[in-house]
Write an enzyme that holds these catalytic residues in place. Sequence first.
Site, short mmCIF file in Angstrom:
data_model
loop_
_atom_site.label_atom_id
_atom_site.label_comp_id
_atom_site.label_asym_id
_atom_site.label_seq_id
_atom_site.Cartn_x
_atom_site.Cartn_y
_atom_site.Cartn_z
N HIS A 1 23.84 36.29 37.31
CA HIS A 1 24.76 35.27 37.32
C HIS A 1 26.27 35.75 36.80
O HIS A 1 26.90 35.05 36.34
CB HIS A 1 24.14 34.39 35.91
CG HIS A 1 22.74 34.01 36.03
ND1 HIS A 1 22.45 32.78 36.43
CD2 HIS A 1 21.80 34.72 35.68
CE1 HIS A 1 21.21 32.61 36.50
NE2 HIS A 1 20.63 33.97 36.13
N GLU B 1 38.30 41.64 51.66
CA GLU B 1 38.40 40.23 52.00
C GLU B 1 37.86 39.91 53.47
O GLU B 1 37.01 38.98 53.54
CB GLU B 1 39.71 39.75 51.69
CG GLU B 1 40.00 39.71 50.06
CD GLU B 1 41.51 39.44 50.18
OE1 GLU B 1 41.83 38.24 49.45
OE2 GLU B 1 42.26 40.20 50.06
N LYS C 1 51.85 43.37 43.81
CA LYS C 1 50.72 43.47 44.39
C LYS C 1 50.09 44.31 45.38
O LYS C 1 50.65 44.76 46.11
CB LYS C 1 50.58 42.16 45.46
CG LYS C 1 50.61 40.71 44.51
CD LYS C 1 49.78 40.34 43.36
CE LYS C 1 48.30 40.05 44.00
NZ LYS C 1 48.16 38.88 44.58
N SER D 1 51.83 42.12 49.05
CA SER D 1 52.38 40.59 49.34
C SER D 1 53.82 40.81 49.68
O SER D 1 54.59 41.77 49.68
CB SER D 1 52.09 40.15 47.95
OG SER D 1 53.05 38.98 47.77
#
Length: 463
Positions: A157, A291, A284, A278
């Site tokens: 979980h 991804e 970043k 970024s």
Amino acid sequence: MASQARNPRFQKGQTEASKRFTASIGFDWRLLPYDIQGSKAHLAMLVRQGILSGEEGLLIESGLDQVLEAWKQGTLEPRLDWEDVHMNVEGHLYQIIGAVAGKLHTARSRNDQVALDIHLYMRDVGASLQHDLLALGGALIGRAESDGDVIIPGYTHLQAAQPVLLAHHWMAYEAMLERDLGRLDDWLGRLDASPLGAGALAGTPYPTDPEYTAELLGFHTVYRNSLDAVSDRDFLLEFLALTAILATHLSRLGEELILWSSQEFGYIHMDDAYATGSSMMPQKKNPDVAELMRGKSGRLTGNLMALLTVMKGLPLAYHSDMQEDKEAVFDTVDTLSALLPVARGMLETLVIDRERISHRLGRDYTGATDIADLLVKRGMPFREAYHHVGLVVGKLEGSGRSFAEISDEELKSHLPGVSRGEIETLSPPYLVEARRQSLGTAPDSVKRQIALAKQRLAAIAHR
Ligand code: ARG
């Protein structure tokens, strides 16, 4: 008369828009070498059976070689007027060797021809996918070996559950890839049948020898039924299904790497070569490769859904609907051949933040089950022990304390008979070491998993 002149049963030509709409030459060009390979086998059979003369055979064969050579050089023009790769090969052949080119299509239809071409293409795809998967499996094993002693909190979980070896975690993904390899192998077995000889749908009245062409092309068998041979796209559906499952696995791995590389976890650092920045926020470092590894699964599942939906309810035998098989399959092939090597590189280069992980490990209650087990050893039913430890965790958590900081009072009233020393022995390495089943996370068990996985991957590679 040109070989590609329109059939005189039509009184006029297609409009340009209608041609563009029905043509597949925009995407089936990559099948050309397979089309030539299939045509050469068909040609050899026609000559062997006395359907074409030896002289015609030689002439056509040399023409096919020239077409292939021009394709390889990039000098062959795909022509929309010629609709698809099959008619393009025939058209170019005609321009090189003249009217005898028109004899190649004797006793053959584009229906069995295209089915054959995709079988041949998919066989190569299978081999290269297997190669890429073995390499990715090898990278996971490599990680398991180099991260062998790192212990992480295992999660259920997404809540810290029980400590596990990081190697155990990597090997879970390796096990998933092995199943993918197994499905690939099963699929390659069923792919191993030649549809050539089915003609348009019923077979042909010529004395052809489909078993011979199958043998020439390295197939173990011929489809049993000509209608099935031209109607079947199961071999593409299966491929899209097994790759959708594979992509689902990769999406889960990608997601974990994304989480682990976040500031909140900080377990891993992606190599700069597999991260991007970024455009606005200078601080970043984004895990884009991971991804997209997660994101591409949407696309691959979509490709499966697309072809399942095309095939659903189609009567026998060939229908132009089936031309829709190619873009979905090619997209999956191209996506995986870009993704798998990058995923591998990302895995091989990521850096584990051992310090951060061990700092994190000391701050959870992942030894709770094992503390309950101490009570069970003293004869208490597990459910009761579970209840006691639950109470203890509630109190500790409420005051920000670890198990080591339990008071004597709490110890006596909730964990009767358990000593502080015993609790202190329940360190993460101890908890990991204790799970010694073949499938457990103990270092020896994981070492055995790794050794067996290496053997199995080597066996697949050498088959
Ligand atoms: N371009 C077609 C395809 O990709 C080849 C088979 C066409 N057969 C036919 N009878 N129109 O499926």
